[in-house]
Scaffold this motif. Structure first.
Motif, PDB file in Angstrom:
ATOM      1  N   ARG A  24      30.797  12.259  35.666  1.00 22.04           N
ATOM      2  CA  ARG A  24      30.682  13.276  37.229  1.00 22.04           C
ATOM      3  C   ARG A  24      31.528  13.854  37.708  1.00 22.04           C
ATOM      4  NH1 ARG A  24      27.690  10.421  40.441  1.00 22.04           N
ATOM      5  NH2 ARG A  24      26.243   9.614  38.773  1.00 22.04           N
ATOM      6  N   GLN A  25      33.115  13.698  37.331  1.00 24.89           N
ATOM      7  CA  GLN A  25      34.718  13.796  38.113  1.00 24.89           C
ATOM      8  C   GLN A  25      34.805  14.053  36.984  1.00 24.89           C
ATOM      9  OE1 GLN A  25      36.577   9.597  37.781  1.00 24.89           O
ATOM     10  NE2 GLN A  25      35.407   9.764  39.887  1.00 24.89           N
ATOM     11  N   ILE A  26      35.132  14.058  35.658  1.00 20.23           N
ATOM     12  CA  ILE A  26      35.348  15.592  34.987  1.00 20.23           C
ATOM     13  C   ILE A  26      34.537  16.223  34.835  1.00 20.23           C
ATOM     14  CG2 ILE A  26      35.542  15.529  32.072  1.00 20.23           C
ATOM     15  CD1 ILE A  26      35.914  12.580  31.707  1.00 20.23           C
ATOM     16  N   ALA A  27      33.164  16.072  34.441  1.00 18.50           N
ATOM     17  CA  ALA A  27      32.340  17.793  34.623  1.00 18.50           C
ATOM     18  C   ALA A  27      33.347  18.561  36.082  1.00 18.50           C
ATOM     19  CB  ALA A  27      31.109  17.240  34.278  1.00 18.50           C
ATOM     20  N   VAL A  28      32.761  17.785  37.135  1.00 14.06           N
ATOM     21  CA  VAL A  28      33.577  18.350  38.705  1.00 14.06           C
ATOM     22  C   VAL A  28      34.840  19.217  38.296  1.00 14.06           C
ATOM     23  CG1 VAL A  28      33.899  18.598  40.814  1.00 14.06           C
ATOM     24  CG2 VAL A  28      31.841  17.573  40.071  1.00 14.06           C
ATOM     25  N   ASN A  29      36.034  18.492  37.508  1.00 16.12           N
ATOM     26  CA  ASN A  29      36.844  19.210  37.633  1.00 16.12           C
ATOM     27  C   ASN A  29      36.896  20.333  36.943  1.00 16.12           C
ATOM     28  OD1 ASN A  29      38.292  16.807  39.485  1.00 16.12           O
ATOM     29  ND2 ASN A  29      38.286  15.641  37.649  1.00 16.12           N
ATOM     30  N   VAL A  30      36.189  20.296  35.110  1.00 14.85           N
ATOM     31  CA  VAL A  30      35.880  21.270  34.268  1.00 14.85           C
ATOM     32  C   VAL A  30      35.687  22.271  35.297  1.00 14.85           C
ATOM     33  CG1 VAL A  30      35.270  22.045  32.308  1.00 14.85           C
ATOM     34  CG2 VAL A  30      36.306  19.473  31.753  1.00 14.85           C
ATOM     35  N   LYS A  31      34.964  22.382  36.034  1.00 19.93           N
ATOM     36  CA  LYS A  31      33.946  23.047  36.631  1.00 19.93           C
ATOM     37  C   LYS A  31      34.633  24.294  37.851  1.00 19.93           C
ATOM     38  CE  LYS A  31      29.566  24.909  38.821  1.00 19.93           C
ATOM     39  NZ  LYS A  31      28.831  24.295  40.253  1.00 19.93           N
ATOM     40  N   GLU A  32      35.555  22.968  37.738  1.00 20.79           N
ATOM     41  CA  GLU A  32      36.311  24.500  39.352  1.00 20.79           C
ATOM     42  C   GLU A  32      37.356  25.118  38.591  1.00 20.79           C
ATOM     43  OE1 GLU A  32      37.778  20.519  41.125  1.00 20.79           O
ATOM     44  OE2 GLU A  32      36.217  20.703  42.530  1.00 20.79           O
ATOM     45  N   GLU A  33      38.315  24.203  37.631  1.00 16.21           N
ATOM     46  CA  GLU A  33      38.621  24.601  36.835  1.00 16.21           C
ATOM     47  C   GLU A  33      38.329  26.039  36.807  1.00 16.21           C
ATOM     48  OE1 GLU A  33      41.243  24.136  32.361  1.00 16.21           O
ATOM     49  OE2 GLU A  33      41.281  22.445  34.132  1.00 16.21           O
ATOM     50  N   LEU A  34      37.606  26.438  35.991  1.00 17.90           N
ATOM     51  CA  LEU A  34      36.933  27.865  35.157  1.00 17.90           C
ATOM     52  C   LEU A  34      36.580  28.576  36.812  1.00 17.90           C
ATOM     53  CD1 LEU A  34      35.614  28.742  32.810  1.00 17.90           C
ATOM     54  CD2 LEU A  34      33.213  27.778  33.279  1.00 17.90           C
ATOM     55  N   ASN A  35      35.936  27.951  37.274  1.00 19.39           N
ATOM     56  CA  ASN A  35      35.703  28.896  38.391  1.00 19.39           C
ATOM     57  C   ASN A  35      36.909  29.267  39.169  1.00 19.39           C
ATOM     58  OD1 ASN A  35      33.232  28.443  38.489  1.00 19.39           O
ATOM     59  ND2 ASN A  35      33.010  27.275  39.731  1.00 19.39           N
ATOM     60  N   SER A  36      38.009  29.106  39.430  1.00 20.64           N
ATOM     61  CA  SER A  36      39.322  29.519  39.591  1.00 20.64           C
ATOM     62  C   SER A  36      39.847  30.460  39.103  1.00 20.64           C
ATOM     63  CB  SER A  36      40.332  28.695  39.770  1.00 20.64           C
ATOM     64  OG  SER A  36      40.774  27.553  38.505  1.00 20.64           O
ATOM     65  N   LYS A  37      39.992  30.322  37.261  1.00 19.12           N
ATOM     66  CA  LYS A  37      40.215  30.979  36.806  1.00 19.12           C
ATOM     67  C   LYS A  37      39.083  32.653  36.166  1.00 19.12           C
ATOM     68  CE  LYS A  37      42.692  27.621  33.015  1.00 19.12           C
ATOM     69  NZ  LYS A  37      43.010  27.729  31.979  1.00 19.12           N
ATOM     70  N   LEU A  38      38.204  32.099  36.567  1.00 19.79           N
ATOM     71  CA  LEU A  38      37.520  33.553  36.314  1.00 19.79           C
ATOM     72  C   LEU A  38      37.572  33.708  37.748  1.00 19.79           C
ATOM     73  CD1 LEU A  38      33.475  31.993  34.572  1.00 19.79           C
ATOM     74  CD2 LEU A  38      36.193  33.215  33.589  1.00 19.79           C
ATOM     75  N   ALA A  39      37.754  33.124  38.755  1.00 22.31           N
ATOM     76  CA  ALA A  39      38.270  34.086  39.847  1.00 22.31           C
ATOM     77  C   ALA A  39      39.406  35.088  39.939  1.00 22.31           C
ATOM     78  CB  ALA A  39      37.955  33.283  41.261  1.00 22.31           C
ATOM     79  N   GLU A  40      39.923  34.810  39.067  1.00 21.36           N
ATOM     80  CA  GLU A  40      41.002  35.945  38.994  1.00 21.36           C
ATOM     81  C   GLU A  40      40.457  37.079  38.731  1.00 21.36           C
ATOM     82  OE1 GLU A  40      43.854  34.855  35.989  1.00 21.36           O
ATOM     83  OE2 GLU A  40      44.033  33.073  37.519  1.00 21.36           O
ATOM     84  N   PHE A  41      39.414  37.641  37.809  1.00 16.02           N
ATOM     85  CA  PHE A  41      38.138  38.345  37.255  1.00 16.02           C
ATOM     86  C   PHE A  41      37.509  38.701  38.439  1.00 16.02           C
ATOM     87  CE2 PHE A  41      39.495  36.030  33.792  1.00 16.02           C
ATOM     88  CZ  PHE A  41      40.777  37.117  32.801  1.00 16.02           C
ATOM     89  N   ALA A  42      37.198  38.564  39.761  1.00 14.40           N
ATOM     90  CA  ALA A  42      36.026  38.879  39.955  1.00 14.40           C
ATOM     91  C   ALA A  42      36.577  40.287  40.361  1.00 14.40           C
ATOM     92  CB  ALA A  42      36.341  37.927  41.310  1.00 14.40           C
ATOM     93  N   SER A  43      35.576  41.013  41.078  1.00 11.62           N
ATOM     94  CA  SER A  43      35.433  41.819  41.473  1.00 11.62           C
ATOM     95  C   SER A  43      34.409  42.159  42.265  1.00 11.62           C
ATOM     96  CB  SER A  43      35.218  43.260  39.797  1.00 11.62           C
ATOM     97  OG  SER A  43      34.842  44.586  40.580  1.00 11.62           O
TER      98      SER A  43
END
Length: 107
Positions: A34-53
């Motif tokens: 669960r810890q790993i999944a949360v960390n990966v999800k947060e990392e992915l969301n932060s990278k995808l947030a750069e593309f938010a329009s």
């Protein structure tokens, strides 16, 4: 770290020997997963947030190859449970018993 992304048969005795109880080992592994999944999800969301329009432009959605590549990269990562099991078996996960610590405080 060479972790297989596919299903693999695990030696339950090897997993159980770390804690003395297979169920306790599974709890430790699941909490780490669960810890790993949360960390990966947060990392992915932060990278995808750069593309938010703020404007939904259909052309922009289809042309954003970099965003698609980032998503595909994260899809190819090994599952968090596989990573957690490997870490547990290789003694890379530390855990403690909360009840034992609470009992020490009461004494």
């Amino acid at each position: 770290m060479a972790i297989q992304a596919s299903i693999e048969t695990r030696d339950m005795d090897k997993i159980a020997e770390k804690t003395g109880n297979v169920y306790e080992s599974i709890v430790v592994i699941s909490k780490r997963a669960r810890q790993i999944a949360v960390n990966v999800k947060e990392e992915l969301n932060s990278k995808l947030a750069e593309f938010a329009s703020t404007v939904d432009n259909l052309e922009e959605i289809f042309e954003n190859r970099e965003q698609i590549e980032i998503s595909k990269f994260y899809e190819r990562l090994p599952k968090s449970t596989n990573v957690a099991i490997e870490e547990f078996v290789e003694d890379k996960v530390s855990y403690r018993h909360r009840e034992a610590e609470e009992n020490k405080l009461e004494l």
